[in-house]
Structure formats: C-alpha cells, structure tokens
Design a protein around this motif. Structure first.
Motif, PDB file in Angstrom:
ATOM      1  N   HIS A 107     -12.565  32.720   9.414  1.00 55.56           N
ATOM      2  CA  HIS A 107     -12.582  32.479   7.977  1.00 55.56           C
ATOM      3  C   HIS A 107     -11.558  33.365   7.276  1.00 55.56           C
TER       4      HIS A 107
ATOM      5  N   ARG B 169      -7.334  24.123   4.885  1.00 56.74           N
ATOM      6  CA  ARG B 169      -8.030  25.084   4.025  1.00 56.74           C
ATOM      7  C   ARG B 169      -9.515  25.141   4.354  1.00 56.74           C
TER       8      ARG B 169
ATOM      9  N   ARG C  32      -8.002  31.979   5.361  1.00 52.00           N
ATOM     10  CA  ARG C  32      -7.755  32.330   3.960  1.00 52.00           C
ATOM     11  C   ARG C  32      -6.444  33.107   3.819  1.00 52.00           C
TER      12      ARG C  32
END
Length: 268
Positions: A43, A58, A47
């Motif tokens: 994650h 994304r 990002r």
C-alpha cells in the motif's frame, strides 16, 4: 461495512488472489496468515509510486473479505509481458527496452518517506534462506558492505509484474517496494530472468535456457546503456540476492541456482 461483491477471479499468485469488482476496480485479496507488514508495504509502495508520477494502478484503500485482508486497486486494462514473443526477436527487444526504461524511471525517484528499506528486507530473507551457515555469513557480509541507497526500488520487477496498457507500461505487485540501491533491484530482476519459473520445457530443452540467458543479457545491457550503471555495482548484489532467493516457497528454480553458485566456488 458493506461486503464487497467479487465478480471474477482474474489472477492468482503465491501470496494473493485478484478479483474483479464493479466500477473498474479489483480487489487483491491476500492469503490468510500473510504478514500484515507485506500488505502495508504494498500500500505504501503504490501510493509513493503515484506521488512520483509513475504509471501504476492506484490504490483505493485496504478492505477485509471474510478472514482475508486486501487492497482495492484501479483495474489496468492491458496485456502482461509475462509471455514475451521469443520467436519474434525484434518485438522482444523492443519490449525489453521499454521494460528496462520503466525500471530506470522508477530508480530516478527518491524514496523519502518510505518506511521500508531494501537492506532490511534482504537481510531477513538471507537469515531465512535454506543454506549453510558459511554461505549465509558470506552473503550477509557482502550485503552490509554495500551502502544503503535512497532510491525508489520495486523489489520484484519482472515481466509477470508488468502490464502493457494503452498509456504505456505499468508495474504491479509493489509488496517488496522500498528505499534502496538500484543495482540491487537490477540484480534481482536479472536473477529472475535466469532462474525463475522453470517448468518442464526449460528443464528439458537446453535451447530454451539459452534464450532465457540471452534475454537476461539483453535486459542488463539495455538498462546499463540507458543509466550508466556499472556491472561491478550489480555484481556486488548478486550473491546476497541469490541467497535471499533460496527461502522456502521461492519461485526460483533451486537446483539451477545452486548449480550456478557452486560453479562460482560457493558451497550451499
């Protein structure tokens, strides 16, 4: 919390399954018992990639489904580079150039703010590797002789983790993303080209192994030409990365990699 409706299984790997959701999104659902730190690392990596302007899927946040945890991603429409057209050498070379250039673009990015570091990840894997203590010690000594880098590294960059979309190449599976040394990232990619995914065809048909070696050589040459990275810098990482790949459950073909290490004078 509303339960997600999983529509179609579209991918499956050693650590996760990927399901299509409604609205152009997918859920990467990790297997039970997976270290939560791996999920957090992916994650964070995605990002950071988005923040650096890289073309990636994304992430829209983490979600649980039953007893499993996952991340909701944008669905990328395209074709994986996993099956390079080896019988069309000019097409293969063009794709490998794009593959190497995208990795070089990753390495141009700084890694400020990422809590994970390449040296720490590789150190843990060397400690877990199924090898003798003499080889483990040698690998750790070489690892810690290399300065800790501060560039953005994917950590598991290979054609199976690259999608060719209309907008260009996009990397997936950022669960090994970290701050680190680009030479280590390149050494990992080279190792996967040479020793990962050995099915019966590769084991039994020597010309196919030769093609794999040629592919690895071309990739390395393209990356080095576009970045100026020296082979000495990559070579410093080869032993640590090889030993780190001898962990339980590795997709690297252990007998072939061990044979290569023994030819170099190492006892596994």
């Amino acid at each position: 919390m509303i339960r997600l409706k999983l529509q179609t299984l579209i991918g499956s790997g050693g650590s996760a399954d990927v399901f299509r959701l409604a609205g152009g999104r997918v859920l990467k659902l990790y297997r039970e018992g997976l270290d939560p730190g791996v999920i957090a690392r992916e994650h964070d990596g995605v990002r950071h990639a988005v923040d650096q302007g890289l073309h990636v899927a994304r992430a829209f946040g983490t979600r649980d489904h039953g007893d499993r945890s996952g991340i909701v991603f944008e669905e990328l429409v395209g074709k994986p580079l996993l099956r390079l057209p080896v019988l069309r050498p000019f097409r293969t070379r063009a794709l490998l150039r794009r593959f190497a250039d995208y990795q070089a673009r990753i390495h141009l990015c700084g890694a400020a703010g990422l809590p994970h570091h390449q040296h720490d990840i590789i150190h843990v894997r060397i400690e877990q590797a199924e090898v003798g203590e003499q080889l483990r010690t040698a690998a750790l000594e070489r690892l810690h002789a290399i300065p800790r880098g501060d560039r953005f590294c994917h950590g598991d960059y290979h054609p199976g983790n690259v999608i060719l979309t209309r907008a260009g190449i996009a990397a997936i599976d950022w669960s090994n993303a970290s701050a680190g040394d680009p030479a280590g990232d390149v050494a990992r990619t080279e190792l996967l080209f040479r020793y990962a995914g050995y099915g019966p065809s590769l084991r039994n048909v020597p010309p196919l192994r030769h093609i794999r070696a040629m592919t690895a050589d071309f990739y390395l040459r393209q990356y080095r030409e576009s970045t100026g990275l020296s082979d000495a810098a990559i070579d410093a990482w080869r032993l640590p990365m090889a030993v780190a790949s001898l962990v339980p459950g590795s997709r690297v073909h252990r007998p072939t990699l061990i044979a290569a290490l023994e030819r170099q004078g190492f006892s596994v």
